[in-house]
Design a protein around this motif. Sequence first.
Motif, PDB file in Angstrom:
ATOM      1  N   HIS A   1      52.560  15.038  61.328  1.00 29.03           N
ATOM      2  CA  HIS A   1      52.405  15.709  60.165  1.00 29.03           C
ATOM      3  C   HIS A   1      51.576  14.801  59.161  1.00 29.03           C
ATOM      4  CE1 HIS A   1      56.462  14.284  58.804  1.00 29.03           C
ATOM      5  NE2 HIS A   1      55.663  13.380  58.195  1.00 29.03           N
ATOM      6  N   HIS A   2      51.300  13.366  59.563  1.00 29.44           N
ATOM      7  CA  HIS A   2      50.440  12.841  58.478  1.00 29.44           C
ATOM      8  C   HIS A   2      48.995  12.883  59.149  1.00 29.44           C
ATOM      9  CE1 HIS A   2      53.536  10.406  56.873  1.00 29.44           C
ATOM     10  NE2 HIS A   2      54.360  10.649  57.930  1.00 29.44           N
TER      11      HIS A   2
ATOM     12  N   HIS B   1      56.290   7.211  60.794  1.00 26.72           N
ATOM     13  CA  HIS B   1      57.141   8.219  60.214  1.00 26.72           C
ATOM     14  C   HIS B   1      58.708   7.707  60.496  1.00 26.72           C
ATOM     15  CE1 HIS B   1      58.886  11.645  58.473  1.00 26.72           C
ATOM     16  NE2 HIS B   1      59.604  11.449  59.418  1.00 26.72           N
TER      17      HIS B   1
END
Lengths: 315, 208, 687
Positions: C352-353, C303
């Motif tokens: 969030h992945h 990220h």
Amino acid sequence: MRLKLSALKPLATLPALLALAGCDTGNYRLFHPLTAVAKVQWWATLFEAGIMSLIIVPTAILIAWFIWRYRKSANAKYDPAWSHSLVLEVLVWGVPLVIVAICSLISIRTTLDVEPYAPAVLAKNPADTAPLDIDVIATDWQWLFIYPQQHVAAIDELVVPENSVVHLRLTSTAVVNDFFIPQIAPMIDVMPGMRTEDTFDTPDPGSYTGFSADFSGAGFSWMQFHTHIVTPAGFGAWVAQAAASPVQLSYQEFTKLAQPTVNEGNKPSYFSNAASNLFDNVVTAAQAGVVYPVPDNVTKQVASLEDGGTAATTK
Amino acid sequence: MATQAAPGAGTRLFHPHFEGHDQISARTLGFWLYMLSDALLFTGLFLAYAVLNNPMGAAGGPIATQIVNPVEGMWQTYAVLGSVAAYSLATVALKKGSMVGVMAGIVISILLALVFLGYEVHDLMGLMAQGHGPDSSGFLSAFFVLIATHGLHMVFGILWMIVMLVQIPTLGFSPNVVARLLNLRMFWQFQATVWVLVYVYVYMIGAF
Amino acid sequence: MQVAIQGPWSPLLGRLTLSAIPYTNPILVGTFAVAALIALVVAGAVLYYKKLGYLWREWLTTVDHKKIGVMYIIVGLVMFFRAFVDGLMMRTQQAMAIGPHSPGVLGAQHGYLPPFHFDQVYSAHGTIMILFAATPLLTGLTNVVVPLQIGARDMAFPYMNALSLWLTTAGAILVMLSLFVGDFSSAGWVGLIPLTELPYSPGVGVDYWMWAIQISSIGTTLNAINMIVTIIKMRAPGMGWFRVPVFTWTTLSTNIIGLTAFPILGVVLALLGADRYLGTHFFTAGNGGNLMLYTNMFWIWGHPEVYFLVLPAFGIFSEIIPTFSEKPLFGYTTMVAATFAIAGISWAVWLHHFFTMGAGADVNGFFSIATMLVGIPTGVKVFNWMFTLYRGRLTFTTPMLWALAGLFLLLVGGITGMMLAIPAINYTVHNSVFVIAHFHCMVLLVAAAIFAGVVYWFPKVFGFQLDEKNGLMFFWSFITATAIVFTAMFALGFQGETRRLDYIFNPAWRPMLWTEEAGMMLYLVSIFYFLRMLYVSLRDRVPVASDPWGTARTLEFLTHSPVPFYNFAVTPQVNARDELAWRREHGLDKAQPEAFEPIHMPSNTGVPIIIGMLSLTLGFGLIWRIWWMAGFSLLAIIIAVIIRSFDKNLGYELKPEEVAAMERNLATASIIAEQPARTPLTEAEAH
Ligand code: HEA
Ligand code: HEA
Ligand code: CUA
Ligand SMILES: [Cu+2]
């Protein structure tokens, strides 16, 4: 504090209108949620898109307008020194902050509502019957559905009765997959040596396609399964039909099934007498290091007409 | 804004005698940043160790309590700290400009580091001989790799010291050599610090 | 302890056998023929014009930050083109292989790429675009611009700068090599676990992926150290922190991300390597391994990495928009604060992945909110650019058009990113092409910034401008193609199309897939205009002034175009935030120094490229398990480093008369001029 989602409904109509304007959205599966869980997800999509549009669209319009208004040839008012304004600088931090706060509330609310292990939406008006438990095992590259209470199992076919609640336990033999039935069930990872859960309610009878949403090797593109929502009577008939299958699903039998296989067309097969602890055995085996390797030559043969081709891996 | 002023009589546009930058301080800052990245590398390894150091990660094999010995680890700790102390003496000698002093300090430092590595290799070989190699469980993988990565850093430190032992007599205390000696000191102290963390986290906390 | 591998192995060649060369695959043979032809033409031209010595002395061994930057950009463009071809191949496969009755050619059952090839293509595309195209292109731009922008003579560590370049190049060569020798990974650019473990990826593909990234990311880490030190220590006198240009600020923040994130990537790849080479169990499903550890660690790097790409892009916009609005940037201080806010928050959002991994609503909720917080500082940036336009005097040169188009891409990518950040929504579109469309808006914003930056700073470096007419055509065709492809892709996302599909099981997606293919054709047109832009500009070579745009504001446009290799004959004194604009306002922009001082320069050295090429053979040896080759290369690298540490070269000095002569005839000091051999300083002279 609970946010009243309904208060925001007018907002949501904006992107919905855009999306619906003039074109048929039949193909847009995500626009047509069928279950309580899926409906929350779709509303969340609309709210979020709507609220964000409140700031994104005006910003885009303003930028476009400034580009037009202040082009050099327009000879508009030019203020070469203006580069600071306290009011504006407070606003540019403040407005997004408020919007993010609202989005956060939506996020928390809806996440609880569709939480795959125990969705709050389903708790609101509980069904009269206990949820139907199904164990799901993803192999390379098929789906096995085991009905522990009915002692039957099926490959690449999930059959559930209408207007009930389904509770899945999921694991995988080899690599990570992602279980998904658009319009019906939220996505959840399916991982070897681990178990996850997924819970959803079922709509009126109909047929849908579920599939793996996480790349799992050469056979991934063919890893769909049929989802049939049927009447209770239909469900009983289906169970009886599966129970009549001559193939019994022992762990031994399972280890054969779990070899890398591409099931083109997702032709279902059925098993009777599914071992009741099969799911747990598969999880423990994976934890103990049992693998179902995919040698390079298998990978190379999938959907390929070179060196012997598909036949080797396709049923 | 206050950062902008109109040009006046004293306004300068060029700065002819500006000598660029201070080489030594740039180099030191650079080395600190390198050590920061090294610290993050160890953070990653500690993270893996923390996640895998449990019965699940041991997969039926031994866990930390069964394989580490805080007393033996203590001798290793003494060896590392002794090595750092010897290197500090070398830096004291450097301040006095004594080549012999510096080299003697470095030699002692190397010897103590070798003692440390000897213990470590002995320990790891012993575990492997008992069938507890890095390939037997997630926990043992994390244990071996954490220890061995630190060990490799020590080996590189020793190699660096040997190079310095050649450079001091051949190049003298040139600015480059001095800068290297000082960076090496930081490197060495840093490796000692990492070892102390390993000792506390793996050998002491892990043993109970 | 080394694990057993399938297939033959020999001490001399490791796993390498003739069958590793895909001489039966017509696509690869064709590609090889074209690549070999280009290589032959280039090599032939170099030999014919007797430029080999020049190439070696002035480029391959250089330590000049501008040349290094230019070489980074060349590597990046070549890799960008390669990854574009991958994209074209993917789109074409998906346009052909629709439904069970779709025909197959070239040995594929559907379309023309069986999964074995297709999966390598998208994995290579993602890996290359992120790590071997966007990263080198941005590193190249920062390398060229930052020292000039802060009035420095070079980077803090010129030698290490060259080393970074050659390590990155070694990684890029490894990826290209996998086309013709063996296979590339088919487990995605993220290295999906446990697909990358030996039982599921027994070939060399994953090893290529792993070592190429590992080697180049060492280069990136070294470059980050170099940049941070340069910016902290080497600013011209008078440039306090509140006068640092925004592009330099974003470079600083991006390299802080790089320095702190890349070591984690190094660790996670090394541990994966331990699993594959030594049989450890870090990430296996069984034997106590933990595959979620991999996923977490990968995204703890992954990220921040995407913000590593986007921050310099924001910096480029922040330079270009004020220049062509003829106004200072609005809200400088908040802009800098927003930059660091983005960098800071980027560390706390990685989960969030994988919202779908079954973490509880509390964990998902936390990471959802953290993710959305990034929208605030990003919004601040958008609004600041918007207010910079307000009451400006806008001229629409190509850099400006790229920047403005980038703003719109950011808005679309941003709103969709915010949607993905809500777990309830994510559960319906995770791993769908909706995600692909989201991040392509973002990475194409980065690409737009790169094109903007290249056009903006090209005349500075080379002394002539890129042709505007063809540049405009390039811009419009590229942006239209982007709009077509990715609008259709958003639609497919809502139709439920999953990513990474070799075969399209739902024929209802055909219209949109064909729309995308049409967009791809337009991309081909855009490449034509790009090449024509280069050709026309090189042919005409219209010389430009030191500030080719007439309205530039920062220090790099104060020195001559083309920039002399010593950057500034005399270090400028900085008096204002937008120094050049300030001088122009007060009629001082033409002022020249009165007298020259000697300039101390570092000598060129061949060690960096030698170490780079040795890491290439090291990687190759490891990939094919040719232990002698790997061992020899590692040893040689260590020896090279040691030998270099004995080097007594103290650089050389340019005499004031020499500087004066070069200032009069800039061609002799330009980036393409050949410099006479200069004798290094002696110990006595240096003090
Ligand atoms: C920086 C990152 C970046 C960029 C710029 C792009 C650009 C493009 N990508 Fe992207 N892509 C990724 C990163 C990127 N991609 C990643 C990370 C993935 C995920 C991989 C995975 O799943 O693991 C992905 C996946 C991905 C897919 C998904 C496949 C799938 O999973 O189903 C597709 C499909 O269409 C695609 C297409 C494209 C296209 C058409 C472009 C176009 O925009 C390209 C446009 C480029 C050009 C037109 C070239 C211009 C070149 C020049 C001007 C230079 C010319 C120079 C010379 C000739 C020397 N990409
Ligand atoms: C340069 C690259 C880049 C950038 C800048 C971003 C920016 C953002 N990304 Fe994206 N992302 C990727 C590259 C990038 N991303 C890639 C490569 C992947 C997939 C990798 C893979 O799986 O292969 C991915 C995937 C990805 C996911 C996971 C999807 C999934 O796999 O399920 C999510 C989920 O939260 C996400 C969110 C965001 C958010 C919220 C931002 C935010 O930073 C956006 C912020 C911007 C705005 C919001 C617009 C401007 C703001 C305003 C005009 C003010 C108003 C705004 C508010 C009030 C909030 N991204
Ligand atoms: Cu992710 Cu288990
Ligand atoms: Cu992210």
